[in-house]
Design a protein around this motif. Sequence first.
Motif, PDB file in Angstrom:
ATOM      1  N   UNK A 238      60.106  11.485  49.132  1.00 33.26           N
ATOM      2  CA  UNK A 238      58.766  11.162  49.622  1.00 33.26           C
ATOM      3  C   UNK A 238      58.704  10.497  50.981  1.00 33.26           C
ATOM      4  N   UNK A 239      59.871  10.251  51.604  1.00 36.81           N
ATOM      5  CA  UNK A 239      59.848   9.583  52.912  1.00 36.81           C
ATOM      6  C   UNK A 239      59.402  10.552  53.998  1.00 36.81           C
ATOM      7  N   UNK A 240      58.833   9.977  55.059  1.00 38.60           N
ATOM      8  CA  UNK A 240      58.638  10.764  56.283  1.00 38.60           C
ATOM      9  C   UNK A 240      59.981  10.658  57.009  1.00 38.60           C
ATOM     10  N   UNK A 241      60.561  11.788  57.340  1.00 28.81           N
ATOM     11  CA  UNK A 241      61.920  11.742  57.901  1.00 28.81           C
ATOM     12  C   UNK A 241      61.942  12.297  59.322  1.00 28.81           C
ATOM     13  N   UNK A 242      62.618  11.602  60.212  1.00 27.32           N
ATOM     14  CA  UNK A 242      62.908  12.160  61.538  1.00 27.32           C
ATOM     15  C   UNK A 242      64.424  12.256  61.641  1.00 27.32           C
ATOM     16  N   UNK A 243      64.873  13.457  61.988  1.00 24.15           N
ATOM     17  CA  UNK A 243      66.312  13.695  62.070  1.00 24.15           C
ATOM     18  C   UNK A 243      66.704  13.880  63.532  1.00 24.15           C
ATOM     19  N   UNK A 244      67.572  12.991  64.000  1.00 24.53           N
ATOM     20  CA  UNK A 244      68.099  13.145  65.364  1.00 24.53           C
ATOM     21  C   UNK A 244      69.550  13.580  65.213  1.00 24.53           C
ATOM     22  N   UNK A 245      69.848  14.742  65.730  1.00 21.53           N
ATOM     23  CA  UNK A 245      71.188  15.267  65.472  1.00 21.53           C
ATOM     24  C   UNK A 245      71.883  15.758  66.732  1.00 21.53           C
ATOM     25  N   UNK A 246      73.193  15.606  66.728  1.00 21.49           N
ATOM     26  CA  UNK A 246      74.005  16.230  67.758  1.00 21.49           C
ATOM     27  C   UNK A 246      74.063  17.724  67.475  1.00 21.49           C
ATOM     28  N   UNK A 247      74.699  18.503  68.351  1.00 22.35           N
ATOM     29  CA  UNK A 247      74.773  19.954  68.151  1.00 22.35           C
ATOM     30  C   UNK A 247      75.423  20.282  66.799  1.00 22.35           C
ATOM     31  N   UNK A 248      74.906  21.296  66.112  1.00 21.92           N
ATOM     32  CA  UNK A 248      75.427  21.618  64.775  1.00 21.92           C
ATOM     33  C   UNK A 248      75.259  23.093  64.472  1.00 21.92           C
ATOM     34  N   UNK A 249      75.914  23.535  63.408  1.00 20.99           N
ATOM     35  CA  UNK A 249      75.808  24.931  62.981  1.00 20.99           C
ATOM     36  C   UNK A 249      75.201  25.034  61.588  1.00 20.99           C
ATOM     37  N   UNK A 250      74.484  24.026  61.168  1.00 21.96           N
ATOM     38  CA  UNK A 250      73.943  24.007  59.809  1.00 21.96           C
ATOM     39  C   UNK A 250      72.527  24.574  59.807  1.00 21.96           C
ATOM     40  N   UNK A 251      72.079  25.025  58.620  1.00 23.18           N
ATOM     41  CA  UNK A 251      70.678  25.420  58.575  1.00 23.18           C
ATOM     42  C   UNK A 251      69.858  24.162  58.293  1.00 23.18           C
ATOM     43  N   UNK A 252      68.630  24.182  58.811  1.00 21.63           N
ATOM     44  CA  UNK A 252      67.773  22.996  58.661  1.00 21.63           C
ATOM     45  C   UNK A 252      67.572  22.660  57.196  1.00 21.63           C
ATOM     46  N   UNK A 253      67.696  21.380  56.826  1.00 24.64           N
ATOM     47  CA  UNK A 253      67.567  21.049  55.407  1.00 24.64           C
ATOM     48  C   UNK A 253      66.198  21.404  54.831  1.00 24.64           C
ATOM     49  N   UNK A 254      65.123  21.239  55.627  1.00 18.60           N
ATOM     50  CA  UNK A 254      63.782  21.583  55.147  1.00 18.60           C
ATOM     51  C   UNK A 254      62.906  21.842  56.370  1.00 18.60           C
ATOM     52  N   UNK A 255      61.849  22.645  56.156  1.00 12.01           N
ATOM     53  CA  UNK A 255      60.962  22.931  57.279  1.00 12.01           C
ATOM     54  C   UNK A 255      60.118  21.723  57.667  1.00 12.01           C
ATOM     55  N   UNK A 256      59.956  20.782  56.722  1.00 10.20           N
ATOM     56  CA  UNK A 256      59.064  19.652  56.999  1.00 10.20           C
ATOM     57  C   UNK A 256      59.819  18.408  57.488  1.00 10.20           C
ATOM     58  N   UNK A 257      60.997  18.606  58.061  1.00  5.39           N
ATOM     59  CA  UNK A 257      61.719  17.489  58.686  1.00  5.39           C
ATOM     60  C   UNK A 257      61.818  17.782  60.179  1.00  5.39           C
ATOM     61  N   UNK A 258      61.111  17.017  61.014  1.00  5.39           N
ATOM     62  CA  UNK A 258      61.254  17.249  62.453  1.00  5.39           C
ATOM     63  C   UNK A 258      62.672  16.948  62.902  1.00  5.39           C
ATOM     64  N   UNK A 259      63.204  17.853  63.702  1.00  3.07           N
ATOM     65  CA  UNK A 259      64.599  17.724  64.119  1.00  3.07           C
ATOM     66  C   UNK A 259      64.661  17.601  65.643  1.00  3.07           C
ATOM     67  N   UNK A 260      65.310  16.571  66.118  1.00  2.00           N
ATOM     68  CA  UNK A 260      65.488  16.402  67.564  1.00  2.00           C
ATOM     69  C   UNK A 260      66.971  16.606  67.837  1.00  2.00           C
ATOM     70  N   UNK A 261      67.279  17.638  68.594  1.00  2.00           N
ATOM     71  CA  UNK A 261      68.699  17.918  68.874  1.00  2.00           C
ATOM     72  C   UNK A 261      69.063  17.347  70.244  1.00  2.00           C
ATOM     73  N   UNK A 262      70.114  16.546  70.245  1.00  2.00           N
ATOM     74  CA  UNK A 262      70.596  15.964  71.502  1.00  2.00           C
ATOM     75  C   UNK A 262      72.031  16.422  71.720  1.00  2.00           C
ATOM     76  N   UNK A 263      72.505  16.218  72.926  1.00  2.00           N
ATOM     77  CA  UNK A 263      73.893  16.593  73.198  1.00  2.00           C
ATOM     78  C   UNK A 263      74.818  15.387  73.192  1.00  2.00           C
ATOM     79  N   UNK A 264      74.516  14.428  74.090  1.00  2.00           N
ATOM     80  CA  UNK A 264      75.479  13.344  74.239  1.00  2.00           C
ATOM     81  C   UNK A 264      74.935  12.010  73.703  1.00  2.00           C
ATOM     82  N   UNK A 265      75.796  10.998  73.745  1.00  2.00           N
ATOM     83  CA  UNK A 265      75.450   9.698  73.151  1.00  2.00           C
ATOM     84  C   UNK A 265      74.260   9.055  73.856  1.00  2.00           C
ATOM     85  N   UNK A 266      74.192   9.241  75.180  1.00  2.00           N
ATOM     86  CA  UNK A 266      73.075   8.615  75.890  1.00  2.00           C
ATOM     87  C   UNK A 266      71.749   9.254  75.502  1.00  2.00           C
TER      88      UNK A 266
END
Length: 410
Positions: free
Chosen positions: A226-254
Amino acid sequence: MLKNREIILGVSGGIAAYKSVELLREMTKKGANVHVVMTQNAQQFVTPLTFQTLSGNPVLCDMFRLLEDSKIGHVTLADIADLMVIAPATANILGKIANGIADDFLTTMVMATKVPVLFAPSMNVNMWHSSFVQNNVERLKAHGYQFVDPIEGDLACGSVGKGKLADIEEIVEKIEDIFTKKDLSGQHVLITAGPTLEPIDPVRYITNRSTGKMGFALAKMARRRGAEVTLITGPHYLSLPRRDIPQIVVNDARQMHEAVKHYFEDCHIVIMAAAVADFRPQDCLTEKITKRKNGTYLLEMDRNPDILKELGEKRRNHILVGFAAETSELMENAGVKLKEKNLDLIVANDVTQAGAGFGVDTNIVKILDAQGKVRKVPILSKDEVADIILDQVVKLVKKKEKDLPWPRNW
Ligand code: CTP
């Protein structure tokens, strides 16, 4: 979630009916007892025998035939079921149910049941977008029926667009969601996942072995709870866990640092599962390094920001959870990190252990809290480990809510 659940799978007559066989398999694999109900049109696409063989239960097609299973006796399926799933749901079946028509076994059952009903529609793109279908969907939603919307793709009719049955994985996820207690509702959870990539030149980078699986499992389970989830992720090859999770893809630590700072103020819980690189090459060269020009090459590195440590300094009522991926002195190192980063929990894992750490679907962890209590978690799937971590988080949320002064403003 699906173990020993009684689920009615309604199959209506669309080409995607063959995919219901896969849905049935997935549900039974997870321990559900599935009873299939087919419309007459559905039987043109797949035979009842297929469903009967795979479910181990008689398939119900005829409204006037009595239920045969002696265990069920006179109690109707609609009463004993925990859930009804209609997949595929055609425009016709949606139209009938939305307008109160019960003229076959399936529509009668939907009308008769008090359990949650989930529709997974599938049809031609123009049908899906037609005002008739959309009005019916809205009407059904208003009555509490649930939906897994169709997805975009190549449709059996030759057209391209929205109308394809959602992936089986997504339908199963929605079913598990329906059965899950929403003990994180009202909470905004920020989760980081995956590795960071620190560029050296236009073709090279430094990274680590993280694949993002643990962070993605946490995101999925937190959303399920039931949480509102924001996912910040480095580059990956996975399929998105769910359509209702906003995903922000970043490259480096900064970049990850900037993204986390952006969301931190508005979230209640941060779980840093990302394997953030501690160092980056001092300069990202604009030209490729060639061996012709360099016999040996010395790479100078700068420190990256410690994102979690900074959050530990800034935190107000936030709950902070870190990970400690270690190769030796697991609990000592994890304890130091928990203290230094001012965390509520740290999830320690020895990445040298088989079945734990990067790239695998399982993990073995020890969860250490700020009071020094340790919860040992044996080898389990990353989804299960995520759930156990979230159980600990829920306890902290409850404690915080009790301790907060009135009005309870996070
Ligand atoms: N972390 C972070 N920023 C970094 C490095 C780590 O936010 N620059 C977070 C990780 O996401 C993790 C926790 O801090 O939740 C611990 O990360 P880990 O790599 O195990 O430890 P470090 O703090 O980097 O220390 P060391 O590499 O010396 O073990």
